[in-house]
Design a protein around this motif. Structure first.
Motif, PDB file in Angstrom:
ATOM      1  N   ALA A  24       7.608   4.092  28.968  1.00 16.42           N
ATOM      2  CA  ALA A  24       5.973   3.486  28.912  1.00 16.42           C
ATOM      3  C   ALA A  24       5.173   2.466  29.905  1.00 16.42           C
ATOM      4  CB  ALA A  24       5.833   3.113  27.600  1.00 16.42           C
ATOM      5  N   PRO A  25       5.004   2.951  30.851  1.00 14.39           N
ATOM      6  CA  PRO A  25       4.752   1.621  31.978  1.00 14.39           C
ATOM      7  C   PRO A  25       4.658   0.358  31.938  1.00 14.39           C
ATOM      8  CG  PRO A  25       2.943   3.794  32.193  1.00 14.39           C
ATOM      9  CD  PRO A  25       4.092   4.071  30.274  1.00 14.39           C
ATOM     10  N   ASP A  26       3.978   0.184  29.779  1.00 12.91           N
ATOM     11  CA  ASP A  26       4.390  -1.490  30.279  1.00 12.91           C
ATOM     12  C   ASP A  26       6.117  -1.950  29.330  1.00 12.91           C
ATOM     13  OD1 ASP A  26       4.632  -0.219  26.954  1.00 12.91           O
ATOM     14  OD2 ASP A  26       2.843  -1.020  26.832  1.00 12.91           O
ATOM     15  N   GLY A  27       7.053  -1.072  29.551  1.00 17.36           N
ATOM     16  CA  GLY A  27       8.392  -0.896  28.852  1.00 17.36           C
ATOM     17  C   GLY A  27       8.462  -1.161  27.823  1.00 17.36           C
ATOM     18  N   ARG A  28       7.517  -0.649  26.793  1.00 16.83           N
ATOM     19  CA  ARG A  28       8.079  -1.355  24.967  1.00 16.83           C
ATOM     20  C   ARG A  28       7.666   0.125  24.654  1.00 16.83           C
ATOM     21  NH1 ARG A  28       2.075  -1.999  22.867  1.00 16.83           N
ATOM     22  NH2 ARG A  28       4.196  -3.203  21.339  1.00 16.83           N
ATOM     23  N   HIS A  29       7.617   1.761  24.752  1.00 17.49           N
ATOM     24  CA  HIS A  29       8.545   2.450  23.899  1.00 17.49           C
ATOM     25  C   HIS A  29       8.700   3.656  24.697  1.00 17.49           C
ATOM     26  CE1 HIS A  29       5.175   0.820  21.454  1.00 17.49           C
ATOM     27  NE2 HIS A  29       6.155   1.539  20.793  1.00 17.49           N
ATOM     28  N   MET A  30       9.775   4.452  24.591  1.00 11.32           N
ATOM     29  CA  MET A  30      10.023   5.760  25.169  1.00 11.32           C
ATOM     30  C   MET A  30       9.985   7.043  24.291  1.00 11.32           C
ATOM     31  SD  MET A  30      12.534   6.016  27.551  1.00 11.32           S
ATOM     32  CE  MET A  30      12.992   4.738  27.796  1.00 11.32           C
ATOM     33  N   LEU A  31       9.433   7.800  25.054  1.00 12.88           N
ATOM     34  CA  LEU A  31       9.415   8.662  24.441  1.00 12.88           C
ATOM     35  C   LEU A  31      10.220  10.337  24.508  1.00 12.88           C
ATOM     36  CD1 LEU A  31       6.317  10.667  23.419  1.00 12.88           C
ATOM     37  CD2 LEU A  31       6.115  11.110  25.951  1.00 12.88           C
ATOM     38  N   TYR A  32      10.241  11.250  24.124  1.00 13.38           N
ATOM     39  CA  TYR A  32      10.860  12.099  24.040  1.00 13.38           C
ATOM     40  C   TYR A  32      11.195  12.959  23.536  1.00 13.38           C
ATOM     41  CZ  TYR A  32      13.965  10.424  20.669  1.00 13.38           C
ATOM     42  OH  TYR A  32      14.378   9.630  19.503  1.00 13.38           O
ATOM     43  N   LEU A  33      11.849  14.446  24.197  1.00 14.09           N
ATOM     44  CA  LEU A  33      11.885  15.187  23.400  1.00 14.09           C
ATOM     45  C   LEU A  33      13.152  15.869  22.759  1.00 14.09           C
ATOM     46  CD1 LEU A  33       9.711  17.673  23.203  1.00 14.09           C
ATOM     47  CD2 LEU A  33      11.096  18.739  25.075  1.00 14.09           C
TER      48      LEU A  33
END
Length: 92
Positions: A24-33
């Motif tokens: 995420a641009p704010d550096g708080r999360h990671m999204l993945y498949l």
């Protein structure tokens, strides 16, 4: 990893086969498949899960299960404010 490519660290320890990490641009999360365990590569047209985890590591959570794969989140997908993201789900 660091911007210069040093200090590689694996972030997940799940049985799934994970692809396309998007911080995420704010550096708080990671999204993945996540593909089912044992899947080779990142093919199109499979049942997959869209997962979210803290960027510093830790337990992920499944946001949705969908028919997708290659093409679901291949490009930058987060809104600039990190409040939303876009993804593609296909019809079987």
């Amino acid at each position: 990893m660091r911007p210069d490519g040093r200090d590689l660290q694996q972030m997940t320890d799940e049985d799934s086969v994970n692809w396309f990490p998007h911080p995420a641009p704010d550096g708080r999360h990671m999204l993945y498949l996540a593909y089912p365990g044992g899947k080779k590569g990142h093919p199109f047209g499979k049942d997959v899960e869209l997962r979210l985890m803290p960027a510093e590591g830790g337990k992920s959570r499944t946001l949705t299960t969908l028919y997708g794969g290659q093409g679901t989140i291949n490009v930058p997908c987060w809104a600039p404010d990190s409040a939303r993201f876009a993804y593609v789900s296909y019809s079987a």
